[in-house]
Design a protein around this motif. Structure first.
Motif, PDB file in Angstrom:
ATOM      1  N   LYS A 197       0.838  -1.209   0.000  1.00 52.66           N
ATOM      2  CA  LYS A 197       0.000   0.000   0.000  1.00 52.66           C
ATOM      3  C   LYS A 197       0.874   1.262   0.000  1.00 52.66           C
ATOM      4  O   LYS A 197       0.533   2.270  -0.631  1.00 52.66           O
ATOM      5  CB  LYS A 197      -0.923   0.000   1.228  1.00 52.66           C
ATOM      6  CG  LYS A 197      -2.162  -0.870   1.035  1.00 52.66           C
ATOM      7  CD  LYS A 197      -2.972  -0.951   2.310  1.00 52.66           C
ATOM      8  CE  LYS A 197      -4.084  -1.971   2.170  1.00 52.66           C
ATOM      9  NZ  LYS A 197      -4.740  -2.270   3.454  1.00 52.66           N
ATOM     10  N   ALA A 198       1.995   1.170   0.721  1.00 51.27           N
ATOM     11  CA  ALA A 198       2.907   2.315   0.789  1.00 51.27           C
ATOM     12  C   ALA A 198       3.756   2.453  -0.477  1.00 51.27           C
ATOM     13  O   ALA A 198       4.230   3.539  -0.803  1.00 51.27           O
ATOM     14  CB  ALA A 198       3.804   2.180   2.011  1.00 51.27           C
ATOM     15  N   ASN A 199       3.970   1.311  -1.183  1.00 48.05           N
ATOM     16  CA  ASN A 199       4.801   1.328  -2.400  1.00 48.05           C
ATOM     17  C   ASN A 199       4.086   0.620  -3.550  1.00 48.05           C
ATOM     18  O   ASN A 199       4.502  -0.447  -3.992  1.00 48.05           O
ATOM     19  CB  ASN A 199       6.136   0.613  -2.127  1.00 48.05           C
ATOM     20  CG  ASN A 199       6.853   1.150  -0.921  1.00 48.05           C
ATOM     21  OD1 ASN A 199       7.502   2.164  -0.978  1.00 48.05           O
ATOM     22  ND2 ASN A 199       6.697   0.461   0.209  1.00 48.05           N
ATOM     23  N   PRO A 200       3.000   1.188  -4.056  1.00 48.50           N
ATOM     24  CA  PRO A 200       2.227   0.480  -5.096  1.00 48.50           C
ATOM     25  C   PRO A 200       2.968   0.307  -6.417  1.00 48.50           C
ATOM     26  O   PRO A 200       2.595  -0.526  -7.231  1.00 48.50           O
ATOM     27  CB  PRO A 200       0.981   1.360  -5.268  1.00 48.50           C
ATOM     28  CG  PRO A 200       1.366   2.693  -4.761  1.00 48.50           C
ATOM     29  CD  PRO A 200       2.410   2.499  -3.726  1.00 48.50           C
ATOM     30  N   GLU A 201       4.020   1.088  -6.628  1.00 44.76           N
ATOM     31  CA  GLU A 201       4.741   1.015  -7.912  1.00 44.76           C
ATOM     32  C   GLU A 201       5.758  -0.136  -7.940  1.00 44.76           C
ATOM     33  O   GLU A 201       6.286  -0.479  -8.992  1.00 44.76           O
ATOM     34  CB  GLU A 201       5.433   2.364  -8.196  1.00 44.76           C
ATOM     35  CG  GLU A 201       6.684   2.692  -7.393  1.00 44.76           C
ATOM     36  CD  GLU A 201       6.426   3.114  -5.938  1.00 44.76           C
ATOM     37  OE1 GLU A 201       5.256   3.149  -5.520  1.00 44.76           O
ATOM     38  OE2 GLU A 201       7.405   3.382  -5.221  1.00 44.76           O
ATOM     39  N   ILE A 202       6.028  -0.736  -6.787  1.00 41.90           N
ATOM     40  CA  ILE A 202       7.021  -1.827  -6.709  1.00 41.90           C
ATOM     41  C   ILE A 202       6.326  -3.183  -6.886  1.00 41.90           C
ATOM     42  O   ILE A 202       5.333  -3.474  -6.209  1.00 41.90           O
ATOM     43  CB  ILE A 202       7.767  -1.807  -5.351  1.00 41.90           C
ATOM     44  CG1 ILE A 202       8.334  -0.411  -5.052  1.00 41.90           C
ATOM     45  CG2 ILE A 202       8.851  -2.884  -5.291  1.00 41.90           C
ATOM     46  CD1 ILE A 202       9.514   0.011  -5.862  1.00 41.90           C
ATOM     47  N   PHE A 203       6.853  -4.003  -7.805  1.00 48.55           N
ATOM     48  CA  PHE A 203       6.284  -5.327  -8.041  1.00 48.55           C
ATOM     49  C   PHE A 203       7.314  -6.448  -7.834  1.00 48.55           C
ATOM     50  O   PHE A 203       6.968  -7.608  -7.834  1.00 48.55           O
ATOM     51  CB  PHE A 203       5.710  -5.425  -9.462  1.00 48.55           C
ATOM     52  CG  PHE A 203       4.426  -4.677  -9.619  1.00 48.55           C
ATOM     53  CD1 PHE A 203       3.227  -5.274  -9.308  1.00 48.55           C
ATOM     54  CD2 PHE A 203       4.425  -3.363 -10.049  1.00 48.55           C
ATOM     55  CE1 PHE A 203       2.038  -4.589  -9.436  1.00 48.55           C
ATOM     56  CE2 PHE A 203       3.236  -2.664 -10.181  1.00 48.55           C
ATOM     57  CZ  PHE A 203       2.036  -3.274  -9.875  1.00 48.55           C
ATOM     58  N   GLN A 204       8.564  -6.050  -7.682  1.00 43.69           N
ATOM     59  CA  GLN A 204       9.608  -7.068  -7.526  1.00 43.69           C
ATOM     60  C   GLN A 204      10.063  -7.151  -6.074  1.00 43.69           C
ATOM     61  O   GLN A 204      10.134  -6.138  -5.375  1.00 43.69           O
ATOM     62  CB  GLN A 204      10.810  -6.715  -8.398  1.00 43.69           C
ATOM     63  CG  GLN A 204      11.909  -7.774  -8.346  1.00 43.69           C
ATOM     64  CD  GLN A 204      13.109  -7.407  -9.188  1.00 43.69           C
ATOM     65  OE1 GLN A 204      12.962  -7.081 -10.357  1.00 43.69           O
ATOM     66  NE2 GLN A 204      14.277  -7.456  -8.598  1.00 43.69           N
ATOM     67  N   ILE A 205      10.328  -8.352  -5.631  1.00 47.91           N
ATOM     68  CA  ILE A 205      10.833  -8.532  -4.269  1.00 47.91           C
ATOM     69  C   ILE A 205      12.034  -9.481  -4.315  1.00 47.91           C
ATOM     70  O   ILE A 205      12.036 -10.439  -5.097  1.00 47.91           O
ATOM     71  CB  ILE A 205       9.708  -9.039  -3.333  1.00 47.91           C
ATOM     72  CG1 ILE A 205      10.003  -8.684  -1.881  1.00 47.91           C
ATOM     73  CG2 ILE A 205       9.458 -10.527  -3.453  1.00 47.91           C
ATOM     74  CD1 ILE A 205       8.789  -8.662  -0.984  1.00 47.91           C
ATOM     75  N   ASP A 206      13.044  -9.158  -3.542  1.00 49.83           N
ATOM     76  CA  ASP A 206      14.233 -10.010  -3.487  1.00 49.83           C
ATOM     77  C   ASP A 206      14.107 -10.966  -2.311  1.00 49.83           C
ATOM     78  O   ASP A 206      13.899 -10.532  -1.177  1.00 49.83           O
ATOM     79  CB  ASP A 206      15.496  -9.145  -3.324  1.00 49.83           C
ATOM     80  CG  ASP A 206      15.717  -8.228  -4.518  1.00 49.83           C
ATOM     81  OD1 ASP A 206      15.133  -8.498  -5.583  1.00 49.83           O
ATOM     82  OD2 ASP A 206      16.465  -7.237  -4.384  1.00 49.83           O
ATOM     83  N   LEU A 207      14.228 -12.237  -2.600  1.00 51.20           N
ATOM     84  CA  LEU A 207      14.096 -13.253  -1.551  1.00 51.20           C
ATOM     85  C   LEU A 207      15.488 -13.739  -1.145  1.00 51.20           C
ATOM     86  O   LEU A 207      16.266 -14.168  -1.998  1.00 51.20           O
ATOM     87  CB  LEU A 207      13.237 -14.408  -2.077  1.00 51.20           C
ATOM     88  CG  LEU A 207      12.647 -15.386  -1.071  1.00 51.20           C
ATOM     89  CD1 LEU A 207      11.811 -14.686  -0.018  1.00 51.20           C
ATOM     90  CD2 LEU A 207      11.791 -16.427  -1.786  1.00 51.20           C
ATOM     91  N   ILE A 208      15.767 -13.655   0.160  1.00 49.65           N
ATOM     92  CA  ILE A 208      17.095 -14.065   0.655  1.00 49.65           C
ATOM     93  C   ILE A 208      16.901 -15.077   1.798  1.00 49.65           C
ATOM     94  O   ILE A 208      16.943 -14.718   2.967  1.00 49.65           O
ATOM     95  CB  ILE A 208      17.920 -12.835   1.137  1.00 49.65           C
ATOM     96  CG1 ILE A 208      17.884 -11.729   0.075  1.00 49.65           C
ATOM     97  CG2 ILE A 208      19.357 -13.226   1.467  1.00 49.65           C
ATOM     98  CD1 ILE A 208      18.328 -10.365   0.582  1.00 49.65           C
ATOM     99  N   PRO A 209      16.653 -16.332   1.455  1.00 46.87           N
ATOM    100  CA  PRO A 209      16.492 -17.324   2.521  1.00 46.87           C
ATOM    101  C   PRO A 209      17.846 -17.839   3.018  1.00 46.87           C
ATOM    102  O   PRO A 209      18.809 -17.893   2.248  1.00 46.87           O
ATOM    103  CB  PRO A 209      15.721 -18.460   1.854  1.00 46.87           C
ATOM    104  CG  PRO A 209      15.508 -18.046   0.430  1.00 46.87           C
ATOM    105  CD  PRO A 209      16.443 -16.927   0.141  1.00 46.87           C
ATOM    106  N   GLU A 210      17.896 -18.185   4.285  1.00 43.61           N
ATOM    107  CA  GLU A 210      19.118 -18.811   4.814  1.00 43.61           C
ATOM    108  C   GLU A 210      19.173 -20.249   4.307  1.00 43.61           C
ATOM    109  O   GLU A 210      18.153 -20.828   3.940  1.00 43.61           O
ATOM    110  CB  GLU A 210      19.109 -18.775   6.343  1.00 43.61           C
ATOM    111  CG  GLU A 210      19.527 -17.432   6.883  1.00 43.61           C
ATOM    112  CD  GLU A 210      19.675 -17.419   8.406  1.00 43.61           C
ATOM    113  OE1 GLU A 210      19.654 -18.495   9.034  1.00 43.61           O
ATOM    114  OE2 GLU A 210      19.793 -16.314   8.952  1.00 43.61           O
ATOM    115  N   ASN A 211      20.378 -20.834   4.347  1.00 45.07           N
ATOM    116  CA  ASN A 211      20.583 -22.177   3.786  1.00 45.07           C
ATOM    117  C   ASN A 211      19.668 -23.251   4.370  1.00 45.07           C
ATOM    118  O   ASN A 211      19.295 -24.192   3.694  1.00 45.07           O
ATOM    119  CB  ASN A 211      22.039 -22.597   4.008  1.00 45.07           C
ATOM    120  CG  ASN A 211      22.936 -21.988   2.956  1.00 45.07           C
ATOM    121  OD1 ASN A 211      22.465 -21.555   1.904  1.00 45.07           O
ATOM    122  ND2 ASN A 211      24.220 -21.932   3.242  1.00 45.07           N
TER     123      ASN A 211
END
Lengths: 178, 164
Positions: A112-126
């Motif tokens: 809601k705060a960033n409606p223009e963003i559609f990409q997310i970076d996923l950083i899971p631990e091993n």
């Protein structure tokens, strides 16, 4: 003229043999083409407007949102913009599992705060199990509540349209890390 | 010893009788409805690998054409060909490159061979349908993802089952 006599109380037996013959032929055909385990894929089939917005974001990444997933510390939502970063932690549940509904609600607020963003970076631990990664991706892609919509500007039509996609473009950014 | 004469019912050998098939028709109707529900309309058939529990997802995208890579608790396979082993949910140490711990040479060689042979289709587009056991850690998946992208297959489609 002779009157035809109709007995309304008479009973007759319906001949079900042809119906049964059809069913006997249909059942093997359907048995062969049935999928008892429905397999799907996690993919991003997106509307053109959303695809354009993702492309624009790739070319000009003003803001990045990433999810740092730890089986010990929970899920951290990190938003970086203009050299500044803000963090929002979604802690683990009491049983030690990830709190997926809380993550979804937190991501709704971020969207809601960033409606223009559609990409997310996923950083899971091993050590994060694969099934949890898939669930996190489920919570990230779309708003569960279909009434919740986010505005996105369609440059071709020059008007704002609404979508229920939150962050459909999920990138595993730590694949090449040691 | 007296012999009792038994009553033997007369059997008409040429008589015909109507078989009651109503209950059988009921059964077939139920079966038909069930099979119609499970009828698959997907153009690509993905058969889950034996002994591999796929994770559940609410994704509704049908599978697309791609090179089928699977990671079970024992093996990493391309279609049915074993390319590396898995021990204790991790890629077998002997199948991992000594210099680069994320690199699986045998998997790379096989994918590279497929990519070089391909003129068109999913191999040319770099698409992989990845079936992985839900209990595997991200570390194991990451090695396969890393090697695949090095071999020219950056588009990974994660295969899941329907459900919550």
């Amino acid at each position: 003229m002779k009157k035809l006599h109709i007995d309304h109380n008479s009973e007759f037996e319906l001949d079900l043999a042809p119906l049964l013959a059809v069913m006997v032929k249909l059942v093997p055909v359907l048995l062969v083409s049935s999928a008892f385990v429905q397999v799907m894929i996690v993919e991003t089939e997106l509307p053109q407007v959303v695809t354009q917005a993702i492309e624009k974001q790739r070319q000009d990444p003003k803001k990045t949102i990433s999810l740092e997933v730890s089986p010990v510390g929970g899920i951290k939502i990190v938003i970086e913009a203009a050299g500044k970063s803000s963090e929002n932690l979604v802690p683990l549940k009491k049983d030690g599992g990830f709190d997926f509904p809380a993550l979804h609600n937190a991501l709704l607020e971020v969207k809601k705060a960033n409606p223009e963003i559609f990409q997310i970076d996923l950083i899971p631990e091993n050590s994060v199990p694969y099934k949890d990664i898939v669930k996190i991706m489920d919570e990230t892609r779309k708003a569960r509540d279909l009434t919740v919509k986010f505005p996105v500007f369609d440059e071709k039509k020059g008007q704002t349209v609404e979508t229920n996609y939150m962050f459909p473009e999920i990138v595993f950014v730590n694949i090449t890390e040691g | 010893m007296s012999r009792r004469s038994r009553y033997v019912s007369p059997i008409k050998k040429n008589s015909s009788f109507a078989l009651n098939i109503t209950s059988m028709t009921d059964m077939f109707t139920i079966l038909l409805v069930f099979l119609l529900q499970t009828y698959s309309t997907s153009e690509v058939e993905v058969l889950p690998v034996t002994g591999l529990n796929l994770p559940a997802s609410n994704s509704t995208s049908n599978p697309v054409l791609g090179i089928k890579v699977s990671i079970s608790k024992e093996f990493i396979r391309i279609d049915d060909k074993v390319v590396a082993g898995v021990k204790n949910l991790e890629v077998d140490a002997k199948d991992v490159d000594a210099k680069d711990k994320n690199f699986i040479p045998q998997l790379f060689q096989e994918l590279d061979l497929i990519a070089k042979k391909a003129d068109q289709g999913p191999a040319k587009e770099g698409k992989i349908l990845l079936q992985a056991d839900e209990s595997l850690p991200y570390e194991t998946l990451r090695k396969v993802m890393y090697t695949s992208s090095m071999a020219g297959f950056p588009q990974l489609k994660l295969v899941t089952v329907v459900g919550d």
